[in-house]
Write a protein that holds these residues in place. Structure first.
Motif, PDB file in Angstrom:
ATOM      1  N   TYR A  25      -3.452  46.511  45.427  1.00 43.21           N
ATOM      2  CA  TYR A  25      -2.094  45.964  45.771  1.00 43.21           C
ATOM      3  C   TYR A  25      -1.482  46.290  47.032  1.00 43.21           C
ATOM      4  O   TYR A  25      -1.667  47.471  47.785  1.00 43.21           O
ATOM      5  CB  TYR A  25      -1.034  46.387  44.636  1.00 43.21           C
ATOM      6  CG  TYR A  25       0.292  46.015  44.787  1.00 43.21           C
ATOM      7  CD1 TYR A  25       0.761  44.608  44.441  1.00 43.21           C
ATOM      8  CD2 TYR A  25       1.273  46.861  45.466  1.00 43.21           C
ATOM      9  CE1 TYR A  25       2.099  44.438  44.581  1.00 43.21           C
ATOM     10  CE2 TYR A  25       2.515  46.375  45.637  1.00 43.21           C
ATOM     11  CZ  TYR A  25       3.068  45.055  45.277  1.00 43.21           C
ATOM     12  OH  TYR A  25       4.189  44.539  45.574  1.00 43.21           O
ATOM     13  N   TYR A  26      -0.904  45.117  47.687  1.00 41.37           N
ATOM     14  CA  TYR A  26      -0.191  45.552  49.102  1.00 41.37           C
ATOM     15  C   TYR A  26       0.951  44.585  48.638  1.00 41.37           C
ATOM     16  O   TYR A  26       1.303  43.587  48.021  1.00 41.37           O
ATOM     17  CB  TYR A  26      -0.995  45.243  50.245  1.00 41.37           C
ATOM     18  CG  TYR A  26      -1.449  43.855  50.193  1.00 41.37           C
ATOM     19  CD1 TYR A  26      -0.545  42.714  50.600  1.00 41.37           C
ATOM     20  CD2 TYR A  26      -2.558  43.446  49.880  1.00 41.37           C
ATOM     21  CE1 TYR A  26      -1.114  41.548  50.971  1.00 41.37           C
ATOM     22  CE2 TYR A  26      -3.000  42.068  49.796  1.00 41.37           C
ATOM     23  CZ  TYR A  26      -2.313  41.133  50.483  1.00 41.37           C
ATOM     24  OH  TYR A  26      -2.708  39.867  50.486  1.00 41.37           O
ATOM     25  N   SER A  27       2.141  45.008  49.480  1.00 42.61           N
ATOM     26  CA  SER A  27       3.457  44.163  49.641  1.00 42.61           C
ATOM     27  C   SER A  27       3.469  42.926  50.128  1.00 42.61           C
ATOM     28  O   SER A  27       2.754  42.960  51.175  1.00 42.61           O
ATOM     29  CB  SER A  27       4.549  45.110  50.112  1.00 42.61           C
ATOM     30  OG  SER A  27       5.140  46.369  49.349  1.00 42.61           O
ATOM     31  N   GLY A  28       3.666  41.891  49.471  1.00 43.99           N
ATOM     32  CA  GLY A  28       3.629  40.772  50.048  1.00 43.99           C
ATOM     33  C   GLY A  28       2.383  39.800  49.627  1.00 43.99           C
ATOM     34  O   GLY A  28       2.236  38.414  49.806  1.00 43.99           O
ATOM     35  N   SER A  29       1.627  40.501  48.557  1.00 39.58           N
ATOM     36  CA  SER A  29       0.175  39.974  47.968  1.00 39.58           C
ATOM     37  C   SER A  29       1.114  38.598  47.071  1.00 39.58           C
ATOM     38  O   SER A  29       2.107  38.482  46.604  1.00 39.58           O
ATOM     39  CB  SER A  29      -0.461  40.735  47.454  1.00 39.58           C
ATOM     40  OG  SER A  29       0.402  41.467  46.349  1.00 39.58           O
ATOM     41  N   SER A  39       2.837  34.192  51.783  1.00 35.43           N
ATOM     42  CA  SER A  39       1.919  35.226  51.436  1.00 35.43           C
ATOM     43  C   SER A  39       0.481  34.677  51.938  1.00 35.43           C
ATOM     44  O   SER A  39      -0.332  35.663  52.076  1.00 35.43           O
ATOM     45  CB  SER A  39       1.953  35.355  50.068  1.00 35.43           C
ATOM     46  OG  SER A  39       1.180  36.522  49.443  1.00 35.43           O
ATOM     47  N   SER A  89       8.519  40.582  52.417  1.00 33.32           N
ATOM     48  CA  SER A  89       8.297  40.679  50.941  1.00 33.32           C
ATOM     49  C   SER A  89       9.409  41.727  50.612  1.00 33.32           C
ATOM     50  O   SER A  89      10.053  41.444  49.452  1.00 33.32           O
ATOM     51  CB  SER A  89       6.839  41.102  50.608  1.00 33.32           C
ATOM     52  OG  SER A  89       6.726  41.286  49.281  1.00 33.32           O
ATOM     53  N   ARG A 140      -1.998  40.696  56.018  1.00 37.30           N
ATOM     54  CA  ARG A 140      -1.542  41.677  55.645  1.00 37.30           C
ATOM     55  C   ARG A 140      -1.115  42.765  56.475  1.00 37.30           C
ATOM     56  O   ARG A 140      -1.884  42.661  57.710  1.00 37.30           O
ATOM     57  CB  ARG A 140      -2.527  42.742  54.472  1.00 37.30           C
ATOM     58  CG  ARG A 140      -1.979  43.725  53.984  1.00 37.30           C
ATOM     59  CD  ARG A 140      -2.857  44.641  53.471  1.00 37.30           C
ATOM     60  NE  ARG A 140      -2.633  45.747  52.786  1.00 37.30           N
ATOM     61  CZ  ARG A 140      -3.411  46.584  51.920  1.00 37.30           C
ATOM     62  NH1 ARG A 140      -4.524  46.211  51.731  1.00 37.30           N
ATOM     63  NH2 ARG A 140      -2.828  47.752  51.735  1.00 37.30           N
ATOM     64  N   GLU A 188       8.387  51.484  53.209  1.00 36.35           N
ATOM     65  CA  GLU A 188       7.426  50.829  53.735  1.00 36.35           C
ATOM     66  C   GLU A 188       8.041  49.937  54.884  1.00 36.35           C
ATOM     67  O   GLU A 188       7.234  49.593  55.858  1.00 36.35           O
ATOM     68  CB  GLU A 188       6.987  49.513  52.725  1.00 36.35           C
ATOM     69  CG  GLU A 188       6.085  50.203  51.588  1.00 36.35           C
ATOM     70  CD  GLU A 188       5.350  48.985  50.689  1.00 36.35           C
ATOM     71  OE1 GLU A 188       4.634  49.284  50.347  1.00 36.35           O
ATOM     72  OE2 GLU A 188       6.062  47.877  50.694  1.00 36.35           O
ATOM     73  N   LEU A 207       4.384  40.873  56.840  1.00 40.25           N
ATOM     74  CA  LEU A 207       4.499  40.333  55.700  1.00 40.25           C
ATOM     75  C   LEU A 207       5.207  41.406  54.796  1.00 40.25           C
ATOM     76  O   LEU A 207       5.927  41.048  53.784  1.00 40.25           O
ATOM     77  CB  LEU A 207       3.082  40.057  55.273  1.00 40.25           C
ATOM     78  CG  LEU A 207       2.813  39.744  53.682  1.00 40.25           C
ATOM     79  CD1 LEU A 207       3.699  38.453  53.688  1.00 40.25           C
ATOM     80  CD2 LEU A 207       1.534  39.594  53.348  1.00 40.25           C
ATOM     81  N   THR A 208       5.000  42.748  54.825  1.00 37.90           N
ATOM     82  CA  THR A 208       5.665  43.714  54.151  1.00 37.90           C
ATOM     83  C   THR A 208       7.248  43.749  53.912  1.00 37.90           C
ATOM     84  O   THR A 208       7.658  43.911  53.218  1.00 37.90           O
ATOM     85  CB  THR A 208       5.133  45.221  54.448  1.00 37.90           C
ATOM     86  OG1 THR A 208       3.809  45.406  54.389  1.00 37.90           O
ATOM     87  CG2 THR A 208       5.706  46.041  53.703  1.00 37.90           C
TER      88      THR A 208
END
Length: 583
Positions: A224-228, A24, A37, A29, A88, A33-34
């Motif tokens: 917020y974003y996936s992988g954060s 992460s 995650s 981003r 996603e 990464l998405t």
């Protein structure tokens, strides 16, 4: 097993979480990464589901239900994550807000709370469906209603994303907190392996509740974003649950009896009462203070009415189950009281017979000496030819009454000197047939019928055949006397195997017994003077007790009396002992 070996799954879960944290921070981003995650979170969640279902497959009873419910809750969790992967990773689109999958996310905690409500750590008989479980089911229905009442109007009736996010986040936090509280209550009352399972699940659920609220706030602020880093804690909690499910068998969770201070049922009942009382309050608030659009207010009022109807059914079922439980409790109490009365009666009867036997033995010997002298002098006087006819009649009466007294003394001595005798394997069926045949040969009353129903291959008992035969003859004789007084009838003699006992019944269609509870008392008789001493059934009682059996007497509802004898079946050790003696 080493410390690492015992905790290898937790070490692996921690390693995966640490590796994801590095990813992460290292990968910017973007789609890569998405994908890492979302897919990684999905795979770990699938491990949780598969492991819990495997635990349910290998367990039995309440343990199986516990893991099945936990697995079904995690499966709903997986469904929500599948939707994230679809949008996603596959479609490269943002996850919709609001989404129908939010309902799956909200509902996934409900089977988990239901699993804890089963209390697998408590052993309560056969773990039958009890009222406490129904109370928690009522609470679960209330949670579904609450979601429909709070979230649905801004999601489906009058779409308002800001209002939806404002309502969903706190409600989901309260529900997650409820799971943590229930796990804490269960952990407090559990011990051993179950306590460890609950504590691990509670810690993971607490971290998840806090982090999911942080994610909801970040979603509302578009940060917020996936992988954060928010997902690091989420992945860690899922890994923790997977490690707990994988290690649960190693902890050997075993159910224990409930403690005296276990207040689980009381807490569940109070929460259920609060849930029911909240419905009219929510309806009143909607009617008086809700500023939502008219369709939303109408939907909320309709939801309150439906929830009141459903929860009312739950209350009715709960009361019905509680009434049945009270009825069973009363029946058990009645049976226990009757058994205690029967046991007390048997003890009193045995003590009475024992003390009376000692007294009778001494008194009979003392009476026998002067009685012998009276009979001897009376016979000499009777042989005197100078007696008048009146004197001869009086002497004859003295001799007859002396002889009757001698017979009574003989019966008393026979009753007082009962002994165990020599016991061996006895065929009760043959003894019953002989006792009935002997009475039939001595009686010619065509209005009295005797029916025998003896189970074939009846197992033998360990006892004195002569004593048992005399006992059977005495009972048959009493029954036939009662039928003769009634002008005829039927005597049914049956014998069958019930469990480890041979049950013999003598059932007649006569007038019944005036006082069945006194029938085994010494000197108690309903026969005319000169026809019975009242010692026959007392002697029968002593014989049955000496054979480690039981005998009861009662009147039948349709008329007549029934004597029930229960004699234990000969054990294998008795057979071996007899074989050793004969050898």
């Amino acid at each position: 097993m080493s410390l690492f070996g015992r905790n290898r799954w937790f070490v692996l879960a921690g390693g995966i979480t640490l590796a994801f944290a590095v990813v992460s921070l290292a990968i910017p981003r973007g789609p890569v990464l998405t994908a890492i995650s979302d897919i990684g979170y999905l795979l770990v969640s699938l491990v949780v589901v598969v492991t819990m279902i495997a635990n349910a497959w290998s367990e039995r009873g309440t343990n199986r239900h516990f893991w099945a419910l936990m697995g079904s809750g995690c499966l709903l969790w997986v469904c929500n994550q599948v939707a994230w992967v679809y949008f996603e990773v596959l479609r490269h689109a943002s996850f919709p807000d609001p989404s129908v999958m939010d309902l799956f996310l909200f509902l996934h905690l409900i089977p988990m709370i239901a699993a804890i409500a089963l209390r697998p750590h408590r052993s309560e008989g056969d773990q039958k469906f009890h009222v406490g479980t129904l109370d928690f089911l009522l609470l679960l229905v209330w949670w579904v209603f609450l979601y429909a009442f709070v979230v649905f109007p801004s999601q489906y009736v009058s779409l308002n994303v800001a209002e939806y996010d404002k309502n969903f986040g706190p409600l989901y936090l309260v529900e997650s907190g409820m799971l943590v509280v229930v796990l804490g209550i269960a952990a407090r009352g559990a011990s051993g392996g179950w306590k460890t399972v609950y504590l691990n699940l509670m810690a993971a659920s607490a971290i998840y509740a806090v982090d999911s609220q942080a994610v909801n706030l970040a979603l509302a602020h578009k940060t917020y974003y996936s992988g954060s880093l928010y997902d690091v804690a989420l992945l860690g909690t899922v890994g923790w649950m997977a490690a707990t499910a994988l290690t649960a068998r190693q902890w050997h969770p075993v159910a224990a009896p409930p403690d005296s201070d276990d207040k689980w049922g009381t807490r569940a009942l109070r929460l259920a009462m609060l849930a029911i009382l909240s419905l009219p309050l929510l309806g009143l608030w909607t009617f008086r203070s809700d500023s939502s659009p008219a369709p939303a207010r109408t939907f909320r009022l309709f939801t309150v009415l439906v929830a009141m109807l459903v929860l009312g059914v739950f209350v009715f079922v709960r009361q019905y189950l509680q009434d049945r439980a009270l009825i069973h409790l009363l029946e058990d109490s009645r049976r226990s009281f009757e058994n205690e009365q029967r046991l007390q009666s048997h003890l009193v009867q045995r003590e009475k017979l024992a003390s009376l036997g000692q007294m009778i033995a001494g008194a009979a010997h003392e009476i026998d000496h002067p009685l012998t002298a009276i009979m001897a002098y009376s016979e000499k006087l009777w042989s005197n030819e100078r007696l008048t006819s009146e004197q001869d009649g009086l002497v004859r009466k003295i001799v007859n009454q002396s002889q009757r007294t001698r017979d009574l003394i003989s019966s008393l001595l026979s009753f007082a000197q009962q002994s165990s005798g020599q016991k061996q394997m006895v065929d009760l069926g043959m003894l019953l047939q002989r006792s009935v045949q002997m009475r039939e040969l001595q009686r010619h009353d065509q209005k009295i019928h005797i029916e025998t129903v003896i189970e074939p291959s009846l197992p033998r008992v360990w006892g004195d055949g002569h004593q048992l035969f005399q006992a059977f003859v005495q009972i048959v004789e009493n029954a036939l006397d009662a039928l003769q007084e009634a002008g005829g009838g039927l005597l049914r003699v049956s014998a069958q195997l019930q469990g480890e006992e041979v049950v013999v019944q003598f059932s007649d269609s006569g007038p019944g017994i005036k006082e069945p509870l006194r029938v085994f008392d010494p000197f108690y008789t309903t026969k005319p003077i000169g026809k019975g001493t009242g010692l026959g059934l007392s002697a029968v009682y002593g014989v049955v007790q000496d054979h480690q059996g039981q005998i009861t007497c009662q009147n039948k509802p349709e008329g007549g009396a029934v004597f029930v004898l229960r004699l234990p079946v000969a054990r294998e050790t008795d057979s071996k002992a007899l074989a050793a003696v004969q050898a």
